[in-house]
Write an enzyme that holds these catalytic residues in place. Structure first.
Site, short mmCIF file in Angstrom:
data_model
loop_
_atom_site.label_atom_id
_atom_site.label_comp_id
_atom_site.label_asym_id
_atom_site.label_seq_id
_atom_site.Cartn_x
_atom_site.Cartn_y
_atom_site.Cartn_z
N THR A 100 22.15 47.76 -26.73
CA THR A 100 21.50 46.34 -26.07
C THR A 100 22.77 45.57 -25.66
OG1 THR A 100 20.41 44.26 -26.63
CG2 THR A 100 21.61 45.38 -28.44
N ALA B 3 24.36 56.62 -27.18
CA ALA B 3 23.64 56.45 -28.42
C ALA B 3 23.29 57.90 -28.71
CB ALA B 3 22.48 55.67 -28.35
N HIS C 88 8.97 42.64 -28.62
CA HIS C 88 8.55 42.10 -27.27
C HIS C 88 7.45 42.95 -26.85
CE1 HIS C 88 13.08 41.21 -26.71
NE2 HIS C 88 12.45 40.32 -27.24
N CYS D 124 -10.60 36.41 -23.08
CA CYS D 124 -10.89 36.48 -24.60
C CYS D 124 -9.80 36.98 -25.58
CB CYS D 124 -12.19 37.35 -24.68
SG CYS D 124 -11.73 39.31 -24.58
N CYS E 166 -11.12 42.99 -18.42
CA CYS E 166 -11.23 43.36 -19.53
C CYS E 166 -12.80 43.92 -19.79
CB CYS E 166 -11.24 42.13 -20.33
SG CYS E 166 -11.93 42.05 -22.03
N ASN F 221 27.22 51.18 -28.38
CA ASN F 221 26.64 50.56 -27.06
C ASN F 221 27.69 51.32 -26.41
OD1 ASN F 221 24.64 49.07 -25.79
ND2 ASN F 221 26.42 47.86 -25.04
N ASN G 203 12.58 47.14 -27.03
CA ASN G 203 11.99 48.03 -26.14
C ASN G 203 10.45 47.98 -26.25
OD1 ASN G 203 14.78 48.64 -25.59
ND2 ASN G 203 14.47 50.52 -26.64
C1 BV8 Z 1 12.17 32.70 -25.87
C2 BV8 Z 1 9.46 42.48 -22.59
C3 BV8 Z 1 11.75 30.46 -26.49
C4 BV8 Z 1 9.00 42.11 -20.90
C5 BV8 Z 1 11.38 41.20 -22.70
C6 BV8 Z 1 19.20 30.61 -21.02
C7 BV8 Z 1 20.14 30.86 -21.76
C8 BV8 Z 1 19.99 31.39 -23.14
C9 BV8 Z 1 18.62 31.93 -23.16
C10 BV8 Z 1 17.79 31.53 -22.43
C11 BV8 Z 1 17.93 30.91 -21.31
N1 BV8 Z 1 16.73 30.66 -20.39
C12 BV8 Z 1 15.92 31.30 -20.96
C13 BV8 Z 1 16.20 31.67 -22.30
C14 BV8 Z 1 15.53 32.53 -23.32
C15 BV8 Z 1 15.29 33.85 -22.83
C16 BV8 Z 1 16.66 34.70 -22.51
O1 BV8 Z 1 16.98 35.07 -23.56
N2 BV8 Z 1 17.06 34.97 -21.41
C17 BV8 Z 1 18.16 35.70 -21.03
C18 BV8 Z 1 17.89 36.43 -19.63
C19 BV8 Z 1 19.29 34.61 -20.92
N3 BV8 Z 1 14.76 34.55 -23.87
C20 BV8 Z 1 13.08 34.24 -23.82
O2 BV8 Z 1 12.49 33.78 -22.92
C21 BV8 Z 1 12.58 34.76 -24.93
N4 BV8 Z 1 11.52 33.72 -25.45
O3 BV8 Z 1 13.20 32.37 -26.02
O4 BV8 Z 1 11.10 31.80 -26.25
C22 BV8 Z 1 10.48 29.66 -26.35
C23 BV8 Z 1 10.62 28.48 -27.18
C24 BV8 Z 1 9.75 27.29 -27.27
C25 BV8 Z 1 8.67 27.48 -26.55
C26 BV8 Z 1 8.64 28.49 -25.47
C27 BV8 Z 1 9.53 29.47 -25.48
C28 BV8 Z 1 11.58 36.21 -24.65
C29 BV8 Z 1 12.52 36.94 -24.46
C30 BV8 Z 1 11.65 38.42 -24.36
C31 BV8 Z 1 11.68 38.91 -22.83
N5 BV8 Z 1 10.97 40.03 -22.83
N6 BV8 Z 1 11.00 42.44 -22.62
C32 BV8 Z 1 9.47 43.65 -20.20
O5 BV8 Z 1 10.22 44.45 -20.59
O6 BV8 Z 1 8.86 43.58 -19.21
S1 BV8 Z 1 13.05 41.18 -22.64
C33 BV8 Z 1 14.01 42.76 -21.92
O7 BV8 Z 1 15.14 42.41 -21.58
C34 BV8 Z 1 13.77 43.90 -23.22
O8 BV8 Z 1 12.85 43.82 -23.93
C35 BV8 Z 1 15.22 43.35 -23.68
O9 BV8 Z 1 15.06 42.38 -24.90
C36 BV8 Z 1 16.13 42.92 -22.47
C37 BV8 Z 1 16.80 43.88 -21.97
O10 BV8 Z 1 17.89 43.87 -22.94
P1 BV8 Z 1 18.56 45.28 -23.42
O11 BV8 Z 1 17.68 45.82 -24.23
O12 BV8 Z 1 19.82 44.81 -24.17
O13 BV8 Z 1 18.84 46.11 -22.02
P2 BV8 Z 1 20.13 45.85 -20.96
O14 BV8 Z 1 19.71 46.76 -19.88
O15 BV8 Z 1 20.28 44.64 -20.75
O16 BV8 Z 1 21.11 46.69 -21.77
C38 BV8 Z 1 21.45 47.82 -22.24
C39 BV8 Z 1 22.67 48.07 -22.99
O17 BV8 Z 1 22.65 49.34 -23.17
C40 BV8 Z 1 24.09 48.00 -22.16
O18 BV8 Z 1 24.64 47.11 -22.87
C41 BV8 Z 1 24.32 49.43 -21.60
O19 BV8 Z 1 25.77 49.31 -21.83
C42 BV8 Z 1 23.90 49.83 -22.78
N7 BV8 Z 1 23.64 51.47 -22.66
C43 BV8 Z 1 23.13 51.96 -21.39
N8 BV8 Z 1 22.91 53.45 -21.67
C44 BV8 Z 1 23.40 53.76 -23.17
C45 BV8 Z 1 23.72 52.47 -23.80
N9 BV8 Z 1 24.08 52.28 -25.01
C46 BV8 Z 1 24.15 53.47 -25.68
N10 BV8 Z 1 23.97 54.75 -24.90
C47 BV8 Z 1 23.55 54.69 -23.95
N11 BV8 Z 1 23.10 56.03 -23.36
ZN ZN Z 2 -11.95 39.72 -22.37
#
Ligand code: BV8
Ligand code: ZN
Length: 246
Positions: free
Chosen positions: A191, A234, A122, A133, A150, A216, A105
């Site tokens: 997650t 949670a 992240h 810069c 900046c 979850n 998060n």
């Molecule tokens: C990288 C910051 C490599 C920004 C975020 C194809 C297949 C597989 C992977 C990939 C692909 N294409 C691209 C990729 C890689 C990609 C990826 O994984 N994509 C996914 C979509 C398939 N990953 C990346 O790009 C990462 N970098 O791989 O680099 C690389 C290597 C070499 C050279 C260059 C690059 C970077 C990933 C980081 C992205 N940034 N956040 C912003 O937030 O604005 S990710 C962002 O989304 C969050 O940070 C978090 O990680 C993600 C959301 O996921 P969750 O946190 O799980 O949230 P979600 O809503 O999905 O789920 C919530 C859960 O909680 C649910 O299950 C729900 O049921 C539950 N819930 C709800 N309420 C409750 C609860 N549980 C308990 N109690 C409750 N009350």
């Molecule tokens: Zn600057």
């Protein structure tokens, strides 16, 4: 209800025996604070998916649109408070000799709750980085100008977060992996386990012999590979789990 009580009991026992605990959190831990998750019904903003906007390509193409998206989230987040789940992790950090909190998060709620040993995989929505810069600074202005500049060099600022397609900071990822590699038990909380490389940390824990407990609302692609998958909020289950440590 009996099943979940037995699972909580079992998880509580494992926690009591553990000296080194690692927790990985996602958007679900902040849901009860009012933060929209990514994949729930509220995962959209003005019809856009976060995965369309949180990318370097989107920012290069239309920085104003991407800043509008982050300004909307900053305005929404500013008044929100940590919830009982965040606070339960504070108590856990106080009780467990070695506790590491790794979050996906960017909402800053763990830090505001008082978590000390915190790894933000992240980035953080209140941190900005100059695209010219590369100066990184904390900025809590709400809202920021549409194209914030900046103070040092006038370059265009961007959110200091990891976008899709961008690599995680290796130092930060190494810190997270080190904690996962050495833990006795890992908690995976709120997650959907879809985003890599964060999601695979649970497998790294399993492979080194740690127990892994998921909390979850719904099952995830990893649930069946883990030692326990507690289904529920949670904010309800984490305090109950930590109480078993008291
Ligand atoms: C990288 C910051 C490599 C920004 C975020 C194809 C297949 C597989 C992977 C990939 C692909 N294409 C691209 C990729 C890689 C990609 C990826 O994984 N994509 C996914 C979509 C398939 N990953 C990346 O790009 C990462 N970098 O791989 O680099 C690389 C290597 C070499 C050279 C260059 C690059 C970077 C990933 C980081 C992205 N940034 N956040 C912003 O937030 O604005 S990710 C962002 O989304 C969050 O940070 C978090 O990680 C993600 C959301 O996921 P969750 O946190 O799980 O949230 P979600 O809503 O999905 O789920 C919530 C859960 O909680 C649910 O299950 C729900 O049921 C539950 N819930 C709800 N309420 C409750 C609860 N549980 C308990 N109690 C409750 N009350
Ligand atoms: Zn600057």
């Amino acid at each position: 209800m009996a099943a979940i009580a037995a699972d909580l009991q079992q998880a509580g026992l494992w926690l009591t025996e553990s000296k080194r605990v690692a927790a990985l959190t996602g958007a679900g831990i902040s849901a009860e604070s009012g933060v929209p998750t990514f994949r729930g019904k509220d995962g959209l903003w003005q019809g856009f998916k976060a995965t369309d906007l949180a990318t370097p390509q989107a920012f290069a193409r239309d920085p104003k649109l991407v800043w509008n998206f982050y300004n909307w989230r900053r305005e929404l987040l500013a008044p929100l408070q940590p919830n009982p789940a965040h606070k339960a992790l504070i108590r856990l950090e106080e009780k467990i000799p070695q506790f590491s909190l790794i979050t996906q998060n960017i909402d800053d709620l763990h830090r505001r709750a008082g978590s000390k040993n915190l790894v933000e995989l992240h980035g953080n929505i209140w941190m900005v980085r100059c695209t010219r810069c590369h100066l990184v600074s904390r900025n809590e202005e709400v809202p920021l100008p549409e194209l914030p500049a900046c103070e040092e060099c006038g370059g265009l600022l961007r959110p200091h977060v990891v976008w899709f397609g961008e690599q995680l900071d290796p130092t930060i990822l190494d810190k997270a992996v080190a904690a996962i590699r050495s833990c006795d038990i890992m908690l995976v909380i709120g997650t959907s386990a879809l985003v890599q490389p964060a999601a695979s940390l649970a497998i790294v824990a399993k492979e080194q012999g740690a127990r892994v407990v998921e909390i979850n609302l719904e099952p995830t692609p990893y649930s069946h590979k883990l030692d326990l998958a507690l289904q529920g909020k949670a904010g309800v289950l984490l305090p109950q789990l930590v109480e078993r440590l008291e």
